[in-house]
Design an enzyme around this catalytic site. Structure first.
Site, PDB file in Angstrom:
ATOM      1  N   GLU A  45       0.840  -1.203   0.000  1.00  0.00           N
ATOM      2  CA  GLU A  45       0.000   0.000   0.000  1.00  0.00           C
ATOM      3  C   GLU A  45       0.873   1.251   0.000  1.00  0.00           C
ATOM      4  O   GLU A  45       1.839   1.359   0.762  1.00  0.00           O
ATOM      5  CB  GLU A  45      -0.900   0.008   1.233  1.00  0.00           C
ATOM      6  CG  GLU A  45      -1.754   1.271   1.355  1.00  0.00           C
ATOM      7  CD  GLU A  45      -2.433   1.407   2.709  1.00  0.00           C
ATOM      8  OE1 GLU A  45      -3.449   2.117   2.778  1.00  0.00           O
ATOM      9  OE2 GLU A  45      -1.948   0.806   3.689  1.00  0.00           O
ATOM     10  N   CYS A  60      -5.020  -2.802   3.422  1.00  0.00           N
ATOM     11  CA  CYS A  60      -4.588  -2.597   4.800  1.00  0.00           C
ATOM     12  C   CYS A  60      -5.740  -2.691   5.804  1.00  0.00           C
ATOM     13  O   CYS A  60      -6.174  -3.785   6.152  1.00  0.00           O
ATOM     14  CB  CYS A  60      -3.872  -1.249   4.894  1.00  0.00           C
ATOM     15  SG  CYS A  60      -2.888  -1.039   6.404  1.00  0.00           S
ATOM     16  N   LYS A  87     -10.115   1.893  -1.369  1.00  0.00           N
ATOM     17  CA  LYS A  87     -10.057   1.563   0.055  1.00  0.00           C
ATOM     18  C   LYS A  87     -11.355   2.010   0.705  1.00  0.00           C
ATOM     19  O   LYS A  87     -11.799   3.156   0.540  1.00  0.00           O
ATOM     20  CB  LYS A  87      -8.867   2.249   0.710  1.00  0.00           C
ATOM     21  CG  LYS A  87      -8.626   1.800   2.144  1.00  0.00           C
ATOM     22  CD  LYS A  87      -7.304   2.334   2.693  1.00  0.00           C
ATOM     23  CE  LYS A  87      -7.006   1.774   4.074  1.00  0.00           C
ATOM     24  NZ  LYS A  87      -5.694   2.241   4.588  1.00  0.00           N
TER      25      LYS A  87
END
Length: 502
Positions: free
Chosen positions: A250, A361, A327
């Site tokens: 990321e 993440c 995300k």
């Protein structure tokens, strides 16, 4: 037949001084065995081609006689019920060399061999590098020197790297081939999935997928080309190991904030400056995915759309197409320092190795997202992450391992190491990247397929068996997915103005 003129022109560039196919020969090849005649186009331009036919293997057949085996290029001796695929020609346009096109051609031949349930591929290969050494060594000695890596031959070396074994040396194979001094190798590749007597395509039950996970060290750079070079090193290495996927971390692109032209003192503005590199980032990764023949999860990158900043993970498929996952869960520090906005949809991407999902993440720490991805068919979840401390890393790791158990799938995580002084909110990093499995008897004892050493720049490569995963889902010691109490709880989500349940 529309390719004929381009084929002839390419043959003249590839085999100067040798006679090229005429129109009648190409027409005959396409009529007799169209599946065996393959070409690659790049942006509509012919870049490579391969021609073959099927024969019945006979040890006494004149395999050394190219003209006899190829029927002088007409392949009217093609035997649909034979057991051996014979490659009569392969060429890559000099303009497109270095893009691993010969590997793709050999892979296409191997796929054809498996689909047809043929026992082997036989080829008579030129040795065009031999003429440079003919005055000091015999053809046999030259082949030995290539086998021992003392010399490089553009044809034989490629064949060896694609699993072919030299079985013999053929003199006067193509007498007009001055570069090879008329010689050729007699080589073969064995189809381990072959079933003698099978009348249908034989389906091999094991589908290993090779994964490369990059643990990327962030370091100060002076120009964009240094970032490109560092990425390409890992791509080239993964390609040498014939990986199907490579995963980057990321926001490893924050390395670009160390460039002298970027003012990283104000994080909100720095994030939008980083987003300005997105077109270059997309260009280099699309090109590398095609060039190195790998599906790439290119970490993630900031993107500005309608004046809104997003953190987006891109999938660069090796066919040149692109997918993207926004995300969904934004950490407090991302909101505070950068002003990132969340995405709203769990994507599952079709690839040539099956359906995959990407969770960036923090997203892997929310089990509902992986439930949705599993319901949509994902077999592996790729997690690019970026954490500053060991505590943050452990949250990602432990949640990734939990998702494997809950949903009977694989999870690969990739993080950054190193430091970026004076880049706010991206100054220190901690990672121990890895590939995780369900916890059961058929997998590794600790449910870790492979993992990096902590906080060093490195990569890991591992084969994942999707058939093993399927059996585990059906027959595992525990059945987490099947044993959910959906009468008590369910995952309900909104997508495209519709409501769905898992």
């Amino acid at each position: 037949m529309d390719d004929f003129d381009a084929l002839s022109a390419m043959a003249e560039r590839c085999f100067p001084g040798l006679e090229t196919w005429n129109r009648d020969q190409i027409e005959s090849q396409l009529k007799v065995f169209p599946e065996g005649q393959i070409c690659i186009e790049i942006d509509g331009k012919l870049a490579a081609s391969s021609s073959s036919l099927i024969m019945e293997y006979d040890a006494g057949l004149e395999w050394h006689n190219w003209k006899a085996i190829s029927d002088s290029g007409y392949i009217r001796n093609h035997k649909p019920k034979g057991d051996t695929l014979y490659g009569i020609e392969m060429m890559v346009d000099p303009e497109f060399r270095g893009m691993k096109l010969s590997r793709r051609m050999y892979d296409a031949r191997k796929d054809l061999c498996r689909r047809k349930n043929l026992s082997q591929i036989i080829i008579g290969g030129r040795i065009p590098g031999y003429h440079k050494h003919a005055d000091k060594m015999s053809a046999r000695e030259y082949i030995d020197s290539v086998l021992e890596k003392h010399n490089y031959d553009p044809v034989l070396t490629a064949q060896l790297s694609n699993g072919f074994i030299v079985r013999g040396l053929t003199p006067n194979y193509l007498p007009a081939d001055g570069e090879s001094c008329g010689y050729a190798t007699y080589s073969a590749w064995t189809n381990l999935e072959y079933v003698a007597g099978a009348k249908r395509r034989f389906h091999h039950v094991i589908e290993p997928i090779r994964i490369c996970v990059v643990q990327y060290q962030l370091r100060t750079i002076r120009k964009f080309e240094e970032f490109h070079q560092q990425c390409e090193f890992f791509m080239d290495t993964a390609s040498d190991y014939k990986c199907d996927f490579v995963l980057f971390p990321e926001l490893f692109t924050t390395q670009l904030l160390s460039l002298p032209s970027v003012d990283a003192s104000r994080p909100g503005q720095a994030a939008r400056q980083l987003a300005a590199f997105t077109p270059q980032y997309l260009d280099i990764f699309t090109e590398m995915a095609v060039k190195y023949n790998i599906n790439v999860i290119g970490g993630s990158q900031f993107v500005v759309e309608n004046d809104t900043l997003y953190n987006v993970a891109y999938l660069f498929r090796r066919d040149g197409s692109i997918g993207k996952q926004y995300k969904i869960h934004i950490t407090p520090s991302e909101r505070k320092w950068w002003g990132v906005s969340p995405g709203k949809k769990v994507e599952v991407f079709d690839t040539d190795c099956g359906p995959i999902a990407i969770q960036i993440c923090y997203d892997i720490e929310f089990p509902e997202l992986t439930r949705i991805a599993t319901q949509k068919g994902a077999q592996i979840v790729f997690v690019p992450f970026n954490t500053d401390t060991r505590h943050g890393y452990l949250r990602v790791r432990y949640c990734a391992q939990a998702r494997c158990i809950e949903n009977h799938l694989y999870v690969a995580i990739s993080g950054c190491t190193g430091n970026l002084p004076f880049v706010e909110n991206s100054d220190i990093h901690y990672a121990q990247s890895g590939i995780f499995t369900p916890a059961d008897a058929e997998f590794a004892r600790d449910a870790i397929a492979d993992e990096c050493n902590p906080n060093v720049e490195t990569l890991i490569i591992h084969d994942l068996d999707f058939e093993q995963l399927r059996r585990h889902r059906d027959q595992g010691s525990v059945q987490n997915w099947n044993d959910r109490k959906t009468d008590m709880y369910r995952v309900v989500y909104q997508e495209d103005e519709k409501t769905f349940e898992v």
